[in-house]
Scaffold this motif. Structure first.
Motif, mmCIF file in Angstrom:
data_model
loop_
_atom_site.group_PDB
_atom_site.id
_atom_site.type_symbol
_atom_site.label_atom_id
_atom_site.label_comp_id
_atom_site.label_asym_id
_atom_site.label_seq_id
_atom_site.Cartn_x
_atom_site.Cartn_y
_atom_site.Cartn_z
ATOM 1 N N UNK A 44 2.188 71.322 -5.616
ATOM 2 C CA UNK A 44 2.943 70.140 -5.183
ATOM 3 C C UNK A 44 3.888 70.490 -4.051
ATOM 4 N N UNK A 45 3.344 71.091 -2.999
ATOM 5 C CA UNK A 45 4.111 71.389 -1.802
ATOM 6 C C UNK A 45 3.683 70.483 -0.659
ATOM 7 N N UNK A 46 3.949 70.910 0.565
ATOM 8 C CA UNK A 46 3.621 70.089 1.731
ATOM 9 C C UNK A 46 2.139 69.724 1.773
ATOM 10 N N UNK A 47 1.261 70.701 1.519
ATOM 11 C CA UNK A 47 -0.176 70.443 1.591
ATOM 12 C C UNK A 47 -0.613 69.475 0.501
ATOM 13 N N UNK A 48 -0.285 69.800 -0.735
ATOM 14 C CA UNK A 48 -0.754 68.998 -1.852
ATOM 15 C C UNK A 48 -0.228 67.581 -1.819
ATOM 16 N N UNK A 242 -4.059 73.900 -3.419
ATOM 17 C CA UNK A 242 -3.102 73.866 -2.312
ATOM 18 C C UNK A 242 -1.891 74.722 -2.656
ATOM 19 N N UNK A 243 -2.147 75.966 -3.025
ATOM 20 C CA UNK A 243 -1.097 76.857 -3.504
ATOM 21 C C UNK A 243 -0.723 77.959 -2.515
ATOM 22 N N UNK A 244 -1.454 78.102 -1.422
ATOM 23 C CA UNK A 244 -1.134 79.010 -0.327
ATOM 24 C C UNK A 244 -0.709 80.396 -0.819
ATOM 25 N N UNK A 379 4.522 71.689 9.701
ATOM 26 C CA UNK A 379 3.645 70.713 10.351
ATOM 27 C C UNK A 379 2.185 70.945 9.987
ATOM 28 N N UNK A 380 1.755 72.201 10.020
ATOM 29 C CA UNK A 380 0.339 72.463 9.779
ATOM 30 C C UNK A 380 -0.045 72.222 8.325
ATOM 31 N N UNK A 381 0.809 72.591 7.394
ATOM 32 C CA UNK A 381 0.498 72.324 5.988
ATOM 33 C C UNK A 381 0.421 70.826 5.727
ATOM 34 N N UNK A 382 1.345 70.088 6.318
ATOM 35 C CA UNK A 382 1.338 68.633 6.156
ATOM 36 C C UNK A 382 0.049 68.039 6.722
ATOM 37 N N UNK A 383 -0.302 68.468 7.917
ATOM 38 C CA UNK A 383 -1.506 67.974 8.592
ATOM 39 C C UNK A 383 -2.758 68.401 7.847
ATOM 40 N N UNK A 384 -2.801 69.662 7.412
ATOM 41 C CA UNK A 384 -3.977 70.147 6.689
ATOM 42 C C UNK A 384 -4.166 69.390 5.375
ATOM 43 N N UNK A 385 -3.068 69.042 4.714
ATOM 44 C CA UNK A 385 -3.193 68.230 3.514
ATOM 45 C C UNK A 385 -3.865 66.908 3.815
#
Length: 436
Positions: A44-48, A242-244, A379-385
């Protein structure tokens, strides 16, 4: 939370993120785990959470699981710096100028995605475009910055520009650097407020977010996957991991490809406005040119300095004190006048690096993933999500330039970076050689 004591700590210094003073991740609540969900996202971070927003808006039933409180990991611990991916240009050039241009152009889309989400969901996270300055440790490195800028401009337009030493006090109040590179498009935000706002926006769309739900095993089964969570099981038709940097052994494919690396930060006590005006006159995001990176910025309200870099000590006694001492020493090299300024916070988090220094998204045996942001993940984690969610929906709209990159491991690597101390020593030696 523990108190930090010592001659340069404030009386109330703590080993928790400065960001948590305003937006501490909520303690996991006792929530019933559903037996099934159309989509399960682990992390439950930026990506998820960005993936959850995109999926929920498309009408999917989404459950997000996190081992800790939502946003507890790197998403609420990082430096809060985000911008265009000019730093990826040289790495991406290994795939040719067209791919390098596409990757950098996509980084602008990633930055805009964050701006759009923050505006659409009315997230109060102090997002501001303030620019970025990277100081050159030697005249030779300043010249190298100029040559690299020329290479970029041969492939695509670039608004970055060199700042000579004679003008650098307009960017940063230090004599340490020999000029540097300014990048106007960079931004800063309050990461803990941002991730908390993402979680709230997802909940408004009906996403169920469950903290304290550590996934210990994933099993393929007819029509999807079964996930083991503390003796319970939840099934899903689709699964996103989405745990990086916190993936560990949960997914061996990623464990062999993600290098977990800790990064740490300190926060100073409040500084007089005239001191901040002198040290950080444009309130930019800042960094040095060393390979063993240091990065720093003003707090969103412009009253403190947050300074980050590598972790010196990982285990044992007095880890916080040792790492804070190391970071403070580096900070004083940049800003000697902070010698008597107390440190109020020390904290660290775990990032996910890759062997090719590029992030990746894709699918492995039916499991979707997005990871490997190499320390530049807001930015990239948000976009990749968002992009991996589009792929899960079957969308063919503008596939990511990262989607077809080979995602390789290395022989004898199984998730524990045994080589990291040697690599850091090697890079430190190269930094000293550059500065000779």
């Amino acid at each position: 939370m523990a108190r930090l004591t010592g001659p340069f700590f404030s009386d109330d210094a703590v080993d928790t993120p400065f960001w948590w003073d305003a937006a501490k991740p909520a303690a996991p609540a006792a929530t019933e785990l559903p037996a099934q969900s159309e989509v399960v996202i682990v992390g439950a971070g930026f990506t998820g959470l960005n993936a959850a927003l995109t999926l929920a808006r498309a009408g999917k039933q989404v459950t997000v699981l996190d081992a800790e409180a939502p946003g507890w990991g790197a998403s609420s611990r990082n430096g809060g710096m985000l911008g265009p991916g000019w730093a990826t240009f040289d790495t991406a050039m290994a795939y040719g100028p067209d791919k390098a241009r596409a990757i950098v152009e996509e980084s602008f889309l990633a930055l805009q995605h964050v701006k759009d989400v923050v505006a659409r969901e009315a997230i109060a996270c102090d997002l501001a475009v303030v620019g970025y300055f990277r100081g050159a440790m030697t005249p030779r490195l300043y010249d190298a910055m100029g040559r690299n800028l020329d290479r970029i401009r041969q492939v695509m337009p670039c608004d970055a520009y060199l700042v000579p030493r004679a003008e650098q006090l307009g960017e940063i109040g230090t004599e340490l650097y020999h000029g540097g590179l300014a990048m106007p498009g960079y931004a800063g935000l309050h990461p803990a407020r941002y991730v908390a706002g993402l979680a709230e926006a997802a909940r408004r769309l009906g996403v169920q977010i469950i903290g304290g739900a550590r996934v210990t095993a994933i099993a393929s089964q007819a029509g999807g996957f079964g996930l083991s969570v503390g003796g319970r099981t939840i099934t899903a038709k689709q699964l996103l991991v989405a745990t990086n940097g916190y993936t560990g052994a949960l997914l061996p494919f990623l464990q062999r490809r993600i290098i977990p690396i800790r990064s740490a930060l300190i926060a100073t006590g409040q500084l007089p406005a005239e001191v901040m005006d002198r040290l950080m006159p444009k309130r930019r995001m800042l960094a040095g040119s060393q390979r063993v990176v240091t990065y720093y910025r003003p707090s969103p309200d412009g009253t403190r300095i947050l300074f980050g870099g590598r972790v010196l000590k990982v285990t044992g006694e007095n880890v916080g004190h040792a790492n804070a001492t190391h970071l403070r020493k580096q900070m004083l090299q940049v800003f000697p006048e902070l010698e008597r300024t107390p440190i109020t916070h020390y904290w660290h988090g775990q990032t996910g690096f890759t062997f090719d220094k590029l992030p990746h998204l894709g699918e492995q045996e039916g499991i979707f993933y997005a990871c490997g942001y190499n320390g530049t993940g807001i930015a990239r984690a948000s976009w990749f999500g968002h992009k991996i969610a589009q792929r899960m929906l079957g969308s063919t709209d503008a596939p990511s330039a990262y989607a077809d990159l080979p995602f390789s491991s290395r022989p004898l690597y199984y998730g524990k970076p045994w080589f990291l101390p040697l690599a850091v020593l090697f890079y430190e030696m190269r930094d000293r050689w550059d500065q000779r």
